[in-house]
Design a protein around this motif. Structure first.
Motif, PDB file in Angstrom:
ATOM      1  N   LEU A 197     -69.785 -13.927  47.623  1.00 35.62           N
ATOM      2  CA  LEU A 197     -68.573 -13.822  48.445  1.00 35.62           C
ATOM      3  C   LEU A 197     -67.315 -13.930  47.594  1.00 35.62           C
ATOM      4  CD1 LEU A 197     -69.250 -15.930  51.685  1.00 35.62           C
ATOM      5  CD2 LEU A 197     -68.956 -13.451  51.513  1.00 35.62           C
ATOM      6  N   GLN A 198     -67.303 -14.903  46.702  1.00 34.43           N
ATOM      7  CA  GLN A 198     -66.122 -15.093  45.865  1.00 34.43           C
ATOM      8  C   GLN A 198     -65.904 -13.902  44.929  1.00 34.43           C
ATOM      9  OE1 GLN A 198     -63.758 -17.315  46.040  1.00 34.43           O
ATOM     10  NE2 GLN A 198     -64.756 -18.445  47.678  1.00 34.43           N
ATOM     11  N   LEU A 199     -66.976 -13.360  44.377  1.00 34.35           N
ATOM     12  CA  LEU A 199     -66.838 -12.221  43.480  1.00 34.35           C
ATOM     13  C   LEU A 199     -66.326 -10.990  44.236  1.00 34.35           C
ATOM     14  CD1 LEU A 199     -67.155 -11.145  40.625  1.00 34.35           C
ATOM     15  CD2 LEU A 199     -69.549 -10.610  41.142  1.00 34.35           C
ATOM     16  N   CYS A 200     -66.759 -10.834  45.476  1.00 34.46           N
ATOM     17  CA  CYS A 200     -66.256  -9.729  46.303  1.00 34.46           C
ATOM     18  C   CYS A 200     -64.744  -9.856  46.513  1.00 34.46           C
ATOM     19  CB  CYS A 200     -66.953  -9.721  47.658  1.00 34.46           C
ATOM     20  SG  CYS A 200     -68.659  -9.121  47.629  1.00 34.46           S
ATOM     21  N   ARG A 201     -64.292 -11.085  46.704  1.00 34.98           N
ATOM     22  CA  ARG A 201     -62.867 -11.301  46.988  1.00 34.98           C
ATOM     23  C   ARG A 201     -62.013 -11.224  45.731  1.00 34.98           C
ATOM     24  NH1 ARG A 201     -64.656 -16.430  50.706  1.00 34.98           N
ATOM     25  NH2 ARG A 201     -65.223 -15.238  52.577  1.00 34.98           N
ATOM     26  N   ILE A 202     -62.537 -11.749  44.622  1.00 35.69           N
ATOM     27  CA  ILE A 202     -61.752 -11.839  43.387  1.00 35.69           C
ATOM     28  C   ILE A 202     -61.930 -10.604  42.495  1.00 35.69           C
ATOM     29  CG2 ILE A 202     -61.423 -13.195  41.276  1.00 35.69           C
ATOM     30  CD1 ILE A 202     -62.273 -15.674  42.907  1.00 35.69           C
ATOM     31  N   LYS A 203     -63.144 -10.029  42.522  1.00 37.61           N
ATOM     32  CA  LYS A 203     -63.491  -8.838  41.740  1.00 37.61           C
ATOM     33  C   LYS A 203     -63.283  -9.036  40.234  1.00 37.61           C
ATOM     34  CE  LYS A 203     -62.791  -5.546  45.486  1.00 37.61           C
ATOM     35  NZ  LYS A 203     -62.098  -4.332  45.964  1.00 37.61           N
ATOM     36  N   ASN A 204     -63.653 -10.211  39.783  1.00 42.94           N
ATOM     37  CA  ASN A 204     -63.575 -10.524  38.357  1.00 42.94           C
ATOM     38  C   ASN A 204     -64.541 -11.671  38.069  1.00 42.94           C
ATOM     39  OD1 ASN A 204     -62.409 -12.251  36.029  1.00 42.94           O
ATOM     40  ND2 ASN A 204     -61.345 -10.284  35.788  1.00 42.94           N
ATOM     41  N   TYR A 205     -65.480 -11.455  37.142  1.00 48.40           N
ATOM     42  CA  TYR A 205     -66.509 -12.454  36.859  1.00 48.40           C
ATOM     43  C   TYR A 205     -65.909 -13.739  36.280  1.00 48.40           C
ATOM     44  CZ  TYR A 205     -70.546  -9.455  37.779  1.00 48.40           C
ATOM     45  OH  TYR A 205     -71.510  -8.685  38.385  1.00 48.40           O
ATOM     46  N   THR A 206     -64.981 -13.592  35.363  1.00 49.30           N
ATOM     47  CA  THR A 206     -64.390 -14.767  34.707  1.00 49.30           C
ATOM     48  C   THR A 206     -63.610 -15.624  35.701  1.00 49.30           C
ATOM     49  OG1 THR A 206     -64.207 -13.536  32.636  1.00 49.30           O
ATOM     50  CG2 THR A 206     -62.889 -15.539  32.843  1.00 49.30           C
ATOM     51  N   LYS A 207     -62.775 -14.975  36.520  1.00 47.07           N
ATOM     52  CA  LYS A 207     -61.971 -15.708  37.494  1.00 47.07           C
ATOM     53  C   LYS A 207     -62.839 -16.323  38.590  1.00 47.07           C
ATOM     54  CE  LYS A 207     -57.726 -13.073  36.739  1.00 47.07           C
ATOM     55  NZ  LYS A 207     -56.729 -12.140  37.337  1.00 47.07           N
ATOM     56  N   THR A 208     -63.931 -15.638  38.947  1.00 44.05           N
ATOM     57  CA  THR A 208     -64.869 -16.184  39.943  1.00 44.05           C
ATOM     58  C   THR A 208     -65.525 -17.444  39.395  1.00 44.05           C
ATOM     59  OG1 THR A 208     -65.292 -14.020  40.926  1.00 44.05           O
ATOM     60  CG2 THR A 208     -66.962 -15.732  41.275  1.00 44.05           C
ATOM     61  N   ALA A 209     -65.926 -17.403  38.128  1.00 44.91           N
ATOM     62  CA  ALA A 209     -66.536 -18.578  37.491  1.00 44.91           C
ATOM     63  C   ALA A 209     -65.570 -19.754  37.491  1.00 44.91           C
ATOM     64  CB  ALA A 209     -66.960 -18.236  36.068  1.00 44.91           C
ATOM     65  N   SER A 210     -64.322 -19.476  37.160  1.00 45.98           N
ATOM     66  CA  SER A 210     -63.302 -20.529  37.143  1.00 45.98           C
ATOM     67  C   SER A 210     -63.084 -21.100  38.542  1.00 45.98           C
ATOM     68  CB  SER A 210     -61.996 -19.957  36.587  1.00 45.98           C
ATOM     69  OG  SER A 210     -60.970 -20.926  36.630  1.00 45.98           O
ATOM     70  N   LYS A 211     -63.034 -20.236  39.546  1.00 48.11           N
ATOM     71  CA  LYS A 211     -62.835 -20.665  40.933  1.00 48.11           C
ATOM     72  C   LYS A 211     -63.961 -21.583  41.398  1.00 48.11           C
ATOM     73  CE  LYS A 211     -61.294 -20.166  45.317  1.00 48.11           C
ATOM     74  NZ  LYS A 211     -59.958 -20.558  45.810  1.00 48.11           N
ATOM     75  N   HIS A 250     -66.024 -23.267  39.356  1.00 51.26           N
ATOM     76  CA  HIS A 250     -66.309 -24.301  38.348  1.00 51.26           C
ATOM     77  C   HIS A 250     -67.718 -24.165  37.775  1.00 51.26           C
ATOM     78  CE1 HIS A 250     -62.549 -26.154  39.584  1.00 51.26           C
ATOM     79  NE2 HIS A 250     -62.984 -26.176  40.830  1.00 51.26           N
ATOM     80  N   ILE A 251     -68.093 -22.903  37.496  1.00 50.27           N
ATOM     81  CA  ILE A 251     -69.364 -22.627  36.841  1.00 50.27           C
ATOM     82  C   ILE A 251     -69.079 -21.663  35.679  1.00 50.27           C
ATOM     83  CG2 ILE A 251     -70.798 -23.031  38.882  1.00 50.27           C
ATOM     84  CD1 ILE A 251     -70.827 -20.046  39.411  1.00 50.27           C
ATOM     85  N   THR A 252     -70.097 -21.355  34.890  1.00 53.54           N
ATOM     86  CA  THR A 252     -69.885 -20.450  33.755  1.00 53.54           C
ATOM     87  C   THR A 252     -70.015 -18.994  34.194  1.00 53.54           C
ATOM     88  OG1 THR A 252     -72.230 -20.416  33.129  1.00 53.54           O
ATOM     89  CG2 THR A 252     -70.841 -22.174  32.193  1.00 53.54           C
ATOM     90  N   GLN A 253     -69.458 -18.101  33.403  1.00 48.40           N
ATOM     91  CA  GLN A 253     -69.557 -16.676  33.727  1.00 48.40           C
ATOM     92  C   GLN A 253     -71.009 -16.181  33.708  1.00 48.40           C
ATOM     93  OE1 GLN A 253     -66.735 -14.116  31.749  1.00 48.40           O
ATOM     94  NE2 GLN A 253     -68.047 -12.314  31.973  1.00 48.40           N
ATOM     95  N   PRO A 254     -71.843 -16.617  32.740  1.00 50.51           N
ATOM     96  CA  PRO A 254     -73.253 -16.198  32.786  1.00 50.51           C
ATOM     97  C   PRO A 254     -73.959 -16.642  34.063  1.00 50.51           C
ATOM     98  CG  PRO A 254     -72.706 -17.012  30.595  1.00 50.51           C
ATOM     99  CD  PRO A 254     -71.530 -17.317  31.461  1.00 50.51           C
ATOM    100  N   THR A 255     -73.558 -17.799  34.606  1.00 50.53           N
ATOM    101  CA  THR A 255     -74.164 -18.269  35.855  1.00 50.53           C
ATOM    102  C   THR A 255     -73.810 -17.336  37.001  1.00 50.53           C
ATOM    103  OG1 THR A 255     -74.056 -20.567  35.085  1.00 50.53           O
ATOM    104  CG2 THR A 255     -74.345 -20.220  37.448  1.00 50.53           C
ATOM    105  N   VAL A 256     -72.553 -16.878  37.043  1.00 46.24           N
ATOM    106  CA  VAL A 256     -72.142 -15.907  38.073  1.00 46.24           C
ATOM    107  C   VAL A 256     -73.003 -14.653  37.956  1.00 46.24           C
ATOM    108  CG1 VAL A 256     -70.270 -14.409  38.900  1.00 46.24           C
ATOM    109  CG2 VAL A 256     -69.769 -16.747  38.165  1.00 46.24           C
ATOM    110  N   THR A 257     -73.177 -14.179  36.726  1.00 45.66           N
ATOM    111  CA  THR A 257     -73.999 -12.975  36.486  1.00 45.66           C
ATOM    112  C   THR A 257     -75.431 -13.192  36.959  1.00 45.66           C
ATOM    113  OG1 THR A 257     -72.645 -12.416  34.557  1.00 45.66           O
ATOM    114  CG2 THR A 257     -74.807 -11.362  34.719  1.00 45.66           C
ATOM    115  N   GLN A 258     -75.994 -14.373  36.665  1.00 43.84           N
ATOM    116  CA  GLN A 258     -77.365 -14.682  37.092  1.00 43.84           C
ATOM    117  C   GLN A 258     -77.488 -14.675  38.607  1.00 43.84           C
ATOM    118  OE1 GLN A 258     -78.362 -18.425  35.262  1.00 43.84           O
ATOM    119  NE2 GLN A 258     -78.188 -17.623  33.167  1.00 43.84           N
ATOM    120  N   HIS A 259     -76.496 -15.237  39.295  1.00 42.65           N
ATOM    121  CA  HIS A 259     -76.534 -15.280  40.761  1.00 42.65           C
ATOM    122  C   HIS A 259     -76.525 -13.869  41.354  1.00 42.65           C
ATOM    123  CE1 HIS A 259     -74.732 -19.630  41.057  1.00 42.65           C
ATOM    124  NE2 HIS A 259     -75.911 -19.593  40.457  1.00 42.65           N
TER     125      HIS A 259
END
Length: 294
Positions: A10-24, A26-35
């Motif tokens: 949901l957050q990635l859909c709204r933000i459309k950026n892996y790095t900013k989603t990770a920051s939002k 409080h996880i790492t960018q690779p974790t966002v990619t894994q999800h």
């Protein structure tokens, strides 16, 4: 409780950026990619693609976003229902300014007289804010006076309301038959961006080949009572729902503008998320509120 990977989606859909989603989150960018990879493998579809440097949601991703958004809102309501320790029901809903200040107080008074077990938490905000809170599951439903995308929500017509121009009884326009164009030398007092009242006015002006910039002066105020007070003191004209000016019109504190060919009514709608599992419950409140709308 909704799966944490769907929350990342949901957050990635709204933000459309892996790095900013990770920051939002409080996880790492690779974790966002894994999800996201987990969800793509689970559903067997691609959820995102890159168009140049821009992250775009696929058609499958858009479908999942719609369902996940609704599941998130329903999940919050389920949690509240399960944790409830008393028989008293608290219904949290939103209303735009005109409805919240000038329509719902009387409706809620009548409803609570007949249903003392019900408690209400009404949030009064503009249309844009309420739709965002509805999608986030922060309110159960909303009563809106403004435009909204009817393809994205379920809704019921609450009432049709007259939209009028207002001026001071001391205004040169008071009790005069005029054209909309005759008002352009006036100061236009209008609501802030995002409000339903302003959106409707801007649409009316547009259909008449005009805009707010067509007026000699403009003043933006987010408070309807302040707008009416300034109009009453002949500091400008405005356009509002008749329901919001009922008392002032009856007491001759303000006058309605007699604009030729200006007979406009707009919908007040009862709005909730599409296909919510609580749809039957929301229908019940719609019928209850409607029965006391006079």
């Amino acid at each position: 409780m909704i799966d944490f990977r769907h929350q990342t989606f949901l957050q990635l859909c709204r933000i459309k950026n892996y790095t900013k989603t990770a920051s939002k989150l409080h996880i790492t960018q690779p974790t966002v990619t894994q999800h996201i990879q987990h969800l793509e493998k689970h559903y067997g579809v691609k959820l995102f693609n890159y168009s140049g440097k821009s992250l775009e949601i696929t058609e499958a991703g858009k479908k999942l976003y719609k369902y996940t958004e609704r599941m998130t809102a329903d999940s919050k309501e389920i949690e509240k229902t399960i944790k409830k320790k008393s028989n008293t029901q608290t219904i949290k809903f939103g209303a735009t300014l005109t409805i919240g200040e000038f329509v719902m107080p009387n409706v809620l008074n009548q409803v609570m007289k007949k249903n003392p077990e019900l408690n209400f938490d009404m949030l009064v905000e503009n249309t844009e804010t309420l739709l965002n809170k509805l999608k986030a599951g922060e309110i159960n439903f909303a009563l809106l006076e403004g435009f909204f995308d009817k393809s994205k929500f379920d809704y019921q017509l609450f009432s049709n309301e007259k939209f009028i121009g207002i001026c001071s009884p001391l205004s040169k326009y008071s009790q005069q038959k005029i054209r909309l164009e005759d008002l352009l030398d006036s100061r236009l007092i209008l609501r802030e961006n995002g409000s339903g009242t302003r959106e409707i006015l801007e649409q009316i002006l547009y259909t008449n080949n005009l805009s707010q910039k067509s007026f000699a002066n403009k003043l933006e105020i987010g408070n309807l009572n302040a707008i009416k007070e300034l109009v009453a003191k002949n500091r400008g004209i405005s356009f509002i729902y008749q329901a919001a000016a009922k008392k002032e019109l009856a007491n001759n504190l303000i006058s309605d503008l007699k604009i030729i060919d200006f007979n406009i009514k707009r919908e007040f709608n009862f709005v909730y998320l599409k296909n919510s599992i609580f749809e039957d419950q929301y229908h019940k409140y719609f019928k209850l509120f409607s029965s006391y709308r006079k």
